[in-house]
Every structure is written in C-alpha cells, then in structure tokens.
Scaffold this active site. Sequence first.
Site, PDB file in Angstrom:
ATOM      1  N   LYS A  97       0.833  -1.220   0.000  1.00 39.70           N
ATOM      2  CA  LYS A  97       0.000   0.000   0.000  1.00 39.70           C
ATOM      3  C   LYS A  97       0.857   1.256   0.000  1.00 39.70           C
ATOM      4  O   LYS A  97       0.632   2.167  -0.783  1.00 39.70           O
ATOM      5  CB  LYS A  97      -0.867   0.076   1.263  1.00 39.70           C
ATOM      6  CG  LYS A  97      -2.020  -0.855   1.344  1.00 39.70           C
ATOM      7  CD  LYS A  97      -2.951  -0.493   2.492  1.00 39.70           C
ATOM      8  CE  LYS A  97      -2.328  -0.457   3.880  1.00 39.70           C
ATOM      9  NZ  LYS A  97      -1.773  -1.708   4.350  1.00 39.70           N
ATOM     10  N   ARG A 104      -9.860   1.681   8.479  1.00 39.52           N
ATOM     11  CA  ARG A 104      -9.457   0.325   8.848  1.00 39.52           C
ATOM     12  C   ARG A 104     -10.567  -0.416   9.580  1.00 39.52           C
ATOM     13  O   ARG A 104     -10.377  -1.578   9.955  1.00 39.52           O
ATOM     14  CB  ARG A 104      -8.232   0.386   9.743  1.00 39.52           C
ATOM     15  CG  ARG A 104      -6.912   0.132   9.020  1.00 39.52           C
ATOM     16  CD  ARG A 104      -5.822   0.360  10.029  1.00 39.52           C
ATOM     17  NE  ARG A 104      -4.611  -0.328   9.779  1.00 39.52           N
ATOM     18  CZ  ARG A 104      -3.507   0.284   9.324  1.00 39.52           C
ATOM     19  NH1 ARG A 104      -3.526   1.542   8.990  1.00 39.52           N
ATOM     20  NH2 ARG A 104      -2.397  -0.391   9.210  1.00 39.52           N
ATOM     21  N   ARG A 121      11.029  -4.892   5.579  1.00 35.14           N
ATOM     22  CA  ARG A 121      10.868  -3.540   5.054  1.00 35.14           C
ATOM     23  C   ARG A 121      11.845  -2.530   5.652  1.00 35.14           C
ATOM     24  O   ARG A 121      12.133  -2.573   6.845  1.00 35.14           O
ATOM     25  CB  ARG A 121       9.450  -3.110   5.410  1.00 35.14           C
ATOM     26  CG  ARG A 121       8.831  -2.179   4.495  1.00 35.14           C
ATOM     27  CD  ARG A 121       7.348  -2.284   4.470  1.00 35.14           C
ATOM     28  NE  ARG A 121       6.666  -2.358   5.749  1.00 35.14           N
ATOM     29  CZ  ARG A 121       5.344  -2.363   5.834  1.00 35.14           C
ATOM     30  NH1 ARG A 121       4.611  -2.334   4.742  1.00 35.14           N
ATOM     31  NH2 ARG A 121       4.762  -2.434   6.997  1.00 35.14           N
ATOM     32  N   ARG A 161      10.781  -0.115  10.897  1.00 38.66           N
ATOM     33  CA  ARG A 161       9.722   0.211  11.839  1.00 38.66           C
ATOM     34  C   ARG A 161       9.741  -0.777  12.997  1.00 38.66           C
ATOM     35  O   ARG A 161       9.944  -1.970  12.779  1.00 38.66           O
ATOM     36  CB  ARG A 161       8.363   0.112  11.127  1.00 38.66           C
ATOM     37  CG  ARG A 161       7.988   1.355  10.404  1.00 38.66           C
ATOM     38  CD  ARG A 161       6.783   1.161   9.528  1.00 38.66           C
ATOM     39  NE  ARG A 161       5.632   0.542  10.171  1.00 38.66           N
ATOM     40  CZ  ARG A 161       4.416   0.468   9.622  1.00 38.66           C
ATOM     41  NH1 ARG A 161       4.211   0.980   8.418  1.00 38.66           N
ATOM     42  NH2 ARG A 161       3.420  -0.118  10.243  1.00 38.66           N
ATOM     43  N   ARG A 171      -0.812  -7.924  13.413  1.00 38.70           N
ATOM     44  CA  ARG A 171      -1.432  -6.926  12.537  1.00 38.70           C
ATOM     45  C   ARG A 171      -2.254  -7.599  11.434  1.00 38.70           C
ATOM     46  O   ARG A 171      -3.297  -7.109  11.013  1.00 38.70           O
ATOM     47  CB  ARG A 171      -0.363  -6.010  11.931  1.00 38.70           C
ATOM     48  CG  ARG A 171       0.199  -5.022  12.972  1.00 38.70           C
ATOM     49  CD  ARG A 171       1.530  -4.434  12.578  1.00 38.70           C
ATOM     50  NE  ARG A 171       1.520  -3.735  11.322  1.00 38.70           N
ATOM     51  CZ  ARG A 171       2.610  -3.541  10.559  1.00 38.70           C
ATOM     52  NH1 ARG A 171       3.782  -3.993  10.948  1.00 38.70           N
ATOM     53  NH2 ARG A 171       2.515  -2.900   9.435  1.00 38.70           N
TER      54      ARG A 171
HETATM   55  P1  AMP Z   1       0.478   1.627   9.112  1.00 40.52           P
HETATM   56  O1  AMP Z   1       1.678   2.488   8.949  1.00 40.52           O
HETATM   57  O2  AMP Z   1      -0.665   2.018   8.239  1.00 40.52           O
HETATM   58  O3  AMP Z   1       0.799   0.156   9.032  1.00 40.52           O
HETATM   59  O4  AMP Z   1      -0.035   1.885  10.618  1.00 40.52           O
HETATM   60  C1  AMP Z   1       0.778   1.607  11.733  1.00 40.52           C
HETATM   61  C2  AMP Z   1      -0.091   1.492  12.981  1.00 40.52           C
HETATM   62  O5  AMP Z   1      -0.752   2.734  13.222  1.00 40.52           O
HETATM   63  C3  AMP Z   1      -1.202   0.457  12.917  1.00 40.52           C
HETATM   64  O6  AMP Z   1      -0.760  -0.862  13.219  1.00 40.52           O
HETATM   65  C4  AMP Z   1      -2.163   0.997  13.974  1.00 40.52           C
HETATM   66  O7  AMP Z   1      -1.680   0.735  15.289  1.00 40.52           O
HETATM   67  C5  AMP Z   1      -2.068   2.492  13.747  1.00 40.52           C
HETATM   68  N1  AMP Z   1      -3.050   2.937  12.730  1.00 40.52           N
HETATM   69  C6  AMP Z   1      -2.768   3.497  11.518  1.00 40.52           C
HETATM   70  N2  AMP Z   1      -3.911   3.779  10.859  1.00 40.52           N
HETATM   71  C7  AMP Z   1      -4.929   3.394  11.662  1.00 40.52           C
HETATM   72  C8  AMP Z   1      -6.336   3.391  11.531  1.00 40.52           C
HETATM   73  N3  AMP Z   1      -6.963   3.851  10.427  1.00 40.52           N
HETATM   74  N4  AMP Z   1      -7.085   2.904  12.567  1.00 40.52           N
HETATM   75  C9  AMP Z   1      -6.499   2.462  13.684  1.00 40.52           C
HETATM   76  N5  AMP Z   1      -5.157   2.403  13.872  1.00 40.52           N
HETATM   77  C10 AMP Z   1      -4.378   2.868  12.865  1.00 40.52           C
END
Ligand code: AMP
Length: 223
Positions: free
Chosen positions: A15, A90, A127, A160, A171
């Site tokens: 993504k 999400r 990553r 990360r 996740r």
């Molecule tokens: P990402 O970088 O999109 O993988 O997001 C990293 C982390 O941020 C996720 O595992 C969640 O803990 C939090 N997070 C990001 N976007 C959301 C969302 N839309 N709803 C809830 N938690 C989020």
Amino acid sequence: MTSAVIMLGPPGAGKGTQAVRLAAELGLPHISTGDLFRENLSNETDLGKLAKTYMEAGKLVPDEVVIDMLFGRVAADDCGGGYLLDGFPRTVAQAEALSERLSDGWTTRTLQLDVPDEALVERASGRLLCKDCGNIHHEKYKAPAVDGVCDACGGELYKRTDDNAETVMERLAVYHNETSPLIQYYGEREMLDVVDGSRTPDEVFEDLRGLLSPSGTSGQEVS
Ligand code: AMP
C-alpha cells in the site's frame, strides 16, 4: 470531480509503495494515518503517547482518535481537490464516518491490493523505510545500493519497530478481523476494485493507474 482514493490491503501488501507513486501521479496529497501517528510519536505529542501502546502491540488505535486526527488533516487546504488515503479506513465505523463527511460531488474509489497471507510476513518484516522521503526498500526484494541509504534521496533507512514477525502476525489477524469487512462494505456500494498485489511493483502500479484513468471502471458518487 473530486476524489477520495482509498488504498486497502493487509500489512506488507505494498500500500505505502503504491500510495506514494499514485499520489504523485495524480497530483493528490498522500495521507497515511500510520505516518501521522509516527510523526506524533517522534515529536512525543499526547496523541503519539496514546497511540504508542496500540502500535507497538500491532493493535488498532481507537476509532474516535484516528477519525479526529484524519479529519483534522483533510481539512487542510491541500486536500480541497481530493486526497489519497493510505491506512484509513481500517474499520467499518471509520468508513461510515468518512462517507458521512464526504459531501455531494465527491467520488470514493477503493483500491484493494490482494496478496496471499504466506507472502505478507516476509514482505513486511524485511521492510526498510527512508526517514526523509518515505521511500520503501526491502532487505531481500529491493535492497538499497548502499547499505542503510535510500536509493531515491540518500536519506537514512530505518526499520519500523512494529515490522517484526510477531507484531506483523498480530497486525495480519487484526486486518482479517477488523479491516477485511471493508471489502464487502465497499464492494456492495460498487466502490471497490481489486488488484493482484503479488506481482512486481511496476505491474501493480500500471493496473492501479489504469483503474484511476478517466476510462477506468467502478467508483461511485457519494449522495
Ligand atoms: P500503518 O503504517 O498504516 O501500518 O499503521 C501503523 C499502525 O498505526 C497500525 O498498526 C495501527 O496501530 C495504527 N493505525 C494506523 N492507521 C490506523 C487506523 N486507520 N485505525 C487504527 N489504527 C491505525
């Protein structure tokens, strides 16, 4: 017509990589809720402190917190002509809040990257991200020419903290339980296109670009 383009897919599906490229191609701001949380974390804001425990555990930050943060961001001037969302919505509650917010004349396009679970843990846990430009490399599949240095801008690469195998598996479980119902949500509203994300990034990008071209299919005006 003004568009909210949503990138949907499990962790490691690509993504972020595709969102950066597509946003540049379309001239839309790329809005990643994960990036917004990481910025808050590194600036040690109250929001960052609140999000930290959820993020480190691979859990979702509560809906009301994410929705407030996202709506604050999309109220900015640069979003008036549309935006590309990466990592939001999400949950179905987030999707409902977004659709209520989008006024007449906005189109919602949801692009789902489909990748089998077996490939995801290896993809996400290898990553490497650039601190400066957000470009994404991979230890095995897209190794940088110089160790630790971004090919695109020369910035420093980092991993990360939630990209370890155990948290990625959590996740992934969260994705299946809480996020994948969005496939049905957007599918029923004819706002969904599915792309095979297991091919090369260039191949995936070409498909996504084709779908978003004026003659691409799907998408539905919000009424
Ligand atoms: P990402 O970088 O999109 O993988 O997001 C990293 C982390 O941020 C996720 O595992 C969640 O803990 C939090 N997070 C990001 N976007 C959301 C969302 N839309 N709803 C809830 N938690 C989020």
